[in-house]
Design an enzyme around this catalytic site. Structure first.
Site, mmCIF file in Angstrom:
data_model
loop_
_atom_site.group_PDB
_atom_site.id
_atom_site.type_symbol
_atom_site.label_atom_id
_atom_site.label_comp_id
_atom_site.label_asym_id
_atom_site.label_seq_id
_atom_site.Cartn_x
_atom_site.Cartn_y
_atom_site.Cartn_z
ATOM 1 C CB SER A 150 -0.845 0.133 1.324
ATOM 2 O OG SER A 150 -1.499 1.271 1.550
ATOM 3 C CE1 TYR A 163 -3.838 -1.665 5.575
ATOM 4 C CE2 TYR A 163 -3.420 0.510 4.926
ATOM 5 C CZ TYR A 163 -3.567 -0.708 4.474
ATOM 6 O OH TYR A 163 -3.821 -1.081 3.392
HETATM 7 C C1 8X3 Z 1 -5.239 1.609 1.331
HETATM 8 C C2 8X3 Z 1 -4.631 3.004 1.218
HETATM 9 O O1 8X3 Z 1 -4.444 5.069 1.870
HETATM 10 O O2 8X3 Z 1 -6.313 3.935 2.663
HETATM 11 O O3 8X3 Z 1 -4.125 0.750 1.344
HETATM 12 O O4 8X3 Z 1 -4.268 3.371 3.694
HETATM 13 S S1 8X3 Z 1 -4.893 3.919 2.351
#
Ligand code: 8X3
Length: 265
Positions: A150, A163
């Site tokens: 990501s 995350y």
């Molecule tokens: C998802 C992209 O920008 O929502 O992996 O973290 S974000």
């Protein structure tokens, strides 16, 4: 004359067989569809059997070749059994690691340890687990490990530490594995998507709160769709075996960064 390294030929071309994790929804499901349409034999992995069954039916009714194995990559036994079965059924040319997700968007000061733990278990350890287990067979096929990470693994943002940290870890895994495998017949590819509007990503992040999930994309013209990423994955794996797309960053035109967005009211 322009010279490119290419034909679209691959070693063990008869075994153009791809394992796709996280194949029950979002980028994983779309990647399975796109690869199958492109002539790949796809093996779908995820936890939800009903979703996998339906997608395999869809793929086969469109003339593709697909199968599935119910597998939880956070579980050693489940992954071991899935990999044994996959290997017994033939060589694997590509592993497309799509399984993953975000849980919560709380500040570091108050984040839930279990949210972080779950993201690490799935995004980092799960990806590592299945990659380790399939690496030997992928090398025998001159194959590819592709990790969908990501842009969160490039630029951290407030509320996203857990995350983002897991996605930084995935990108580092891809980069270091690439360095460690130089000289070996295997490609390692990182694909880092930015804002992709899928049915589940934001809804899961906010514990099922559909309004909060909708706010993520509100007013943003043309966020990416899972198909945009799937098509990029197809392109990268269809290049000749000797061409390694080390890292691919893909965002919608409207997104310069997580906080620099064209958001219209
Ligand atoms: C998802 C992209 O920008 O929502 O992996 O973290 S974000």
């Amino acid at each position: 004359m322009t010279e490119v390294s290419t034909t679209r030929e691959h070693a063990f071309d008869g075994g153009r067989r791809a394992v796709v994790t996280g194949a029950s929804s979002g980028i994983g499901a779309e990647t399975a569809r796109v690869l199958a349409k492109d002539g790949w034999q796809v093996v779908l992995l995820a936890r939800r059997q009903d979703k996998l069954e339906a997608l395999v039916d869809e793929i086969e009714s469109s003339g593709g070749v697909g199968s599935y194995v119910v597998c939880d990559i956070t579980d050693e036994e489940s992954t071991d059994a899935a990999v044994r079965r996959i290997i017994a059924e033939g060589p694997v040319k590509a592993l497309i690691n799509c399984a993953g997700g975000a849980i919560g968007k709380d500040p570091v000061a108050s984040a839930d340890l279990d949210d972080w733990r779950a993201m690490y278990e799935l995004n980092v350890i799960g990806t590592l687990r299945i990659t380790q287990k399939l690496l030997p067979t992928l090398k025998e096929s001159e194959g590819t490990v592709l990790i969908v990470s990501s842009t969160a693994g490039i630029e951290p943002y407030e509320g996203g530490a857990g995350y983002c940290a897991s996605k930084f870890a995935e990108r580092v895994m891809a980069r270091v594995l690439r360095l460690e495998q130089i000289g070996e017949p295997v490609r390692i590819i990182d694909v880092s998507p930015g804002m992709v509007k899928t049915d589940e990503f934001a809804v899961k992040r906010f514990g099922g709160d559909a309004d909060k999930a909708a706010d993520v994309y509100a007013g943003v013209p043309d966020p990416l769709h899972a198909g945009d990423i799937a098509e990029s994955i197809r392109w990268a794996v269809d290049l000749p075996d000797t061409v390694d797309v080390d890292s691919l960053v893909i965002r919608p035109r409207a997104e310069g960064s997580y906080t620099k967005l064209d958001r219209r009211s």
